[in-house]
Design a protein around this motif. Structure first.
Motif, PDB file in Angstrom:
ATOM      1  N   TYR A 127       0.804  -1.189   0.017  1.00 46.32           N
ATOM      2  CA  TYR A 127       0.112   0.019  -0.003  1.00 46.32           C
ATOM      3  C   TYR A 127       0.986   1.335   0.099  1.00 46.32           C
ATOM      4  O   TYR A 127       0.696   2.220  -0.918  1.00 46.32           O
ATOM      5  CB  TYR A 127      -0.972  -0.060   1.178  1.00 46.32           C
ATOM      6  CG  TYR A 127      -1.715   1.109   1.202  1.00 46.32           C
ATOM      7  CD1 TYR A 127      -3.119   1.361   0.612  1.00 46.32           C
ATOM      8  CD2 TYR A 127      -1.339   2.336   2.204  1.00 46.32           C
ATOM      9  CE1 TYR A 127      -3.765   2.454   0.698  1.00 46.32           C
ATOM     10  CE2 TYR A 127      -2.291   3.426   2.232  1.00 46.32           C
ATOM     11  CZ  TYR A 127      -3.378   3.273   1.512  1.00 46.32           C
ATOM     12  OH  TYR A 127      -4.347   4.730   1.566  1.00 46.32           O
ATOM     13  N   SER A 134      -6.807   2.910   4.057  1.00 44.68           N
ATOM     14  CA  SER A 134      -7.122   3.963   3.244  1.00 44.68           C
ATOM     15  C   SER A 134      -6.903   5.212   3.426  1.00 44.68           C
ATOM     16  O   SER A 134      -6.967   5.985   2.529  1.00 44.68           O
ATOM     17  CB  SER A 134      -8.973   3.405   2.977  1.00 44.68           C
ATOM     18  OG  SER A 134      -9.575   3.870   4.025  1.00 44.68           O
ATOM     19  N   GLU A 181      -5.888   1.628  -3.748  1.00 42.66           N
ATOM     20  CA  GLU A 181      -7.443   1.487  -3.265  1.00 42.66           C
ATOM     21  C   GLU A 181      -7.700  -0.046  -3.245  1.00 42.66           C
ATOM     22  O   GLU A 181      -8.344  -0.430  -2.222  1.00 42.66           O
ATOM     23  CB  GLU A 181      -8.248   2.111  -4.213  1.00 42.66           C
ATOM     24  CG  GLU A 181      -8.083   3.714  -4.398  1.00 42.66           C
ATOM     25  CD  GLU A 181      -9.158   4.129  -5.447  1.00 42.66           C
ATOM     26  OE1 GLU A 181      -9.537   3.571  -6.236  1.00 42.66           O
ATOM     27  OE2 GLU A 181      -9.393   5.492  -5.073  1.00 42.66           O
ATOM     28  N   ARG A 182      -7.325  -0.856  -4.096  1.00 43.16           N
ATOM     29  CA  ARG A 182      -7.647  -2.311  -4.076  1.00 43.16           C
ATOM     30  C   ARG A 182      -6.984  -3.039  -2.971  1.00 43.16           C
ATOM     31  O   ARG A 182      -7.541  -3.921  -2.203  1.00 43.16           O
ATOM     32  CB  ARG A 182      -7.245  -3.014  -5.255  1.00 43.16           C
ATOM     33  CG  ARG A 182      -7.984  -2.683  -6.443  1.00 43.16           C
ATOM     34  CD  ARG A 182      -7.289  -3.236  -7.896  1.00 43.16           C
ATOM     35  NE  ARG A 182      -8.142  -2.924  -8.942  1.00 43.16           N
ATOM     36  CZ  ARG A 182      -8.831  -3.992  -9.594  1.00 43.16           C
ATOM     37  NH1 ARG A 182      -8.891  -5.092  -9.506  1.00 43.16           N
ATOM     38  NH2 ARG A 182      -9.448  -3.672 -10.704  1.00 43.16           N
ATOM     39  N   HIS A 231      -6.535  -1.253   8.330  1.00 43.20           N
ATOM     40  CA  HIS A 231      -7.385   0.037   7.760  1.00 43.20           C
ATOM     41  C   HIS A 231      -6.361   1.025   7.196  1.00 43.20           C
ATOM     42  O   HIS A 231      -5.870   1.867   7.679  1.00 43.20           O
ATOM     43  CB  HIS A 231      -8.332   0.753   8.782  1.00 43.20           C
ATOM     44  CG  HIS A 231      -9.077  -0.281   9.489  1.00 43.20           C
ATOM     45  ND1 HIS A 231     -10.182  -0.524   9.151  1.00 43.20           N
ATOM     46  CD2 HIS A 231      -8.994  -0.783  10.863  1.00 43.20           C
ATOM     47  CE1 HIS A 231     -10.729  -1.709   9.650  1.00 43.20           C
ATOM     48  NE2 HIS A 231     -10.076  -1.817  10.972  1.00 43.20           N
ATOM     49  N   GLU A 264      -8.986  -5.016   4.617  1.00 44.95           N
ATOM     50  CA  GLU A 264      -9.646  -4.996   5.881  1.00 44.95           C
ATOM     51  C   GLU A 264     -10.120  -6.271   6.335  1.00 44.95           C
ATOM     52  O   GLU A 264     -10.105  -6.341   7.397  1.00 44.95           O
ATOM     53  CB  GLU A 264     -11.197  -4.464   4.972  1.00 44.95           C
ATOM     54  CG  GLU A 264     -11.013  -2.947   4.562  1.00 44.95           C
ATOM     55  CD  GLU A 264     -11.186  -2.175   5.684  1.00 44.95           C
ATOM     56  OE1 GLU A 264     -11.709  -2.375   7.025  1.00 44.95           O
ATOM     57  OE2 GLU A 264     -10.409  -0.871   5.678  1.00 44.95           O
ATOM     58  N   ARG A 307      -8.814 -14.647  -2.637  1.00 43.06           N
ATOM     59  CA  ARG A 307      -9.066 -12.995  -2.670  1.00 43.06           C
ATOM     60  C   ARG A 307      -7.708 -12.267  -2.851  1.00 43.06           C
ATOM     61  O   ARG A 307      -7.588 -11.488  -3.802  1.00 43.06           O
ATOM     62  CB  ARG A 307      -9.767 -12.812  -1.420  1.00 43.06           C
ATOM     63  CG  ARG A 307     -10.410 -11.125  -1.474  1.00 43.06           C
ATOM     64  CD  ARG A 307     -10.946 -10.845  -0.037  1.00 43.06           C
ATOM     65  NE  ARG A 307     -10.478 -11.507   1.149  1.00 43.06           N
ATOM     66  CZ  ARG A 307      -9.256 -11.079   1.688  1.00 43.06           C
ATOM     67  NH1 ARG A 307      -8.671 -10.068   1.255  1.00 43.06           N
ATOM     68  NH2 ARG A 307      -8.610 -11.481   2.573  1.00 43.06           N
ATOM     69  N   ARG A 353      -8.830  -2.096   0.268  1.00 37.62           N
ATOM     70  CA  ARG A 353      -9.959  -2.999   0.398  1.00 37.62           C
ATOM     71  C   ARG A 353      -9.757  -4.485   0.864  1.00 37.62           C
ATOM     72  O   ARG A 353     -10.401  -4.848   1.357  1.00 37.62           O
ATOM     73  CB  ARG A 353     -10.823  -2.856  -1.183  1.00 37.62           C
ATOM     74  CG  ARG A 353     -11.414  -1.528  -1.156  1.00 37.62           C
ATOM     75  CD  ARG A 353     -12.702  -1.719  -2.256  1.00 37.62           C
ATOM     76  NE  ARG A 353     -11.993  -2.100  -3.473  1.00 37.62           N
ATOM     77  CZ  ARG A 353     -11.522  -1.211  -4.653  1.00 37.62           C
ATOM     78  NH1 ARG A 353     -11.516   0.052  -4.226  1.00 37.62           N
ATOM     79  NH2 ARG A 353     -11.238  -1.786  -5.712  1.00 37.62           N
TER      80      ARG A 353
END
Length: 175
Positions: free
Chosen positions: A12, A65, A51-52, A63, A58, A128, A55
């Motif tokens: 990230y 974002s 952004e992906r 967290h 999570e 995922r 998500r």
């Protein structure tokens, strides 16, 4: 607890940093149309990746974002200069090559994190996260290929012209 959250956080932060570096490079080199436009487009990929990742993090209890103003990642972004090898070259040609080199290394760092995430996702059966890696990693590889191609394409001319040295001057000197 496993190391997947650590890799997600690194990814990230790396994608956000690459996005900013691409946008800064585009701003610094508006006359280099391909660099300016492609870097801006590639920055969108890093933005989408971040952004992906946020998500996808999570379910891991992360967290990501919106890091707060005092978070380590936001502090680092404000205080750490980009990793340049040249001491702020005054020659714009050298600065462009140095910017491209720094972009390439940042994309390579992200690529390694994507690979680690994909391997961990496979090992843990987390489809995922595997899908996240499968979607984003190829774009990161494309960012690396673009920076590498630009360095290969621009280096001969820009390095031979740096600091007033030109091919015509060199050929005149040989005569």
């Amino acid at each position: 607890m496993n190391g997947i959250p650590t890799v997600l956080r690194a990814l990230y932060e790396g994608e956000r940093a690459l996005e900013q570096a691409l946008l800064s490079t585009a701003e610094r080199h508006p006359a280099e149309h391909e660099v300016h436009h492609v870097a801006t487009d590639l920055a969108r990929w890093s933005h989408e990746h971040a952004e992906r990742i946020a998500r996808g993090a999570e379910p891991q209890g992360l967290h990501l974002s919106d890091p707060g103003p005092g978070s380590p990642s936001s502090m680092r972004a404000k205080t750490e200069p980009p990793a340049h090898t040249l001491d702020e070259p005054s020659d714009p040609d050298l600065r462009l090559l140095d910017d491209l080199r720094a972009l390439h290394l940042a994309a390579a760092d992200n690529s390694l994190h994507w690979e680690m995430l994909a391997q961990a996702a496979q090992a843990t059966g987390d489809n995922r996260l595997l899908e996240l890696s499968t979607v984003c990693h190829p774009q990161t590889l494309r960012q690396m290929r673009w920076t590498n191609t630009m360095i290969k394409t621009l280096s001969p001319q820009l390095l031979s012209n740096a600091n007033g040295f030109s091919r015509t001057a060199a050929s005149s000197a040989r005569r």
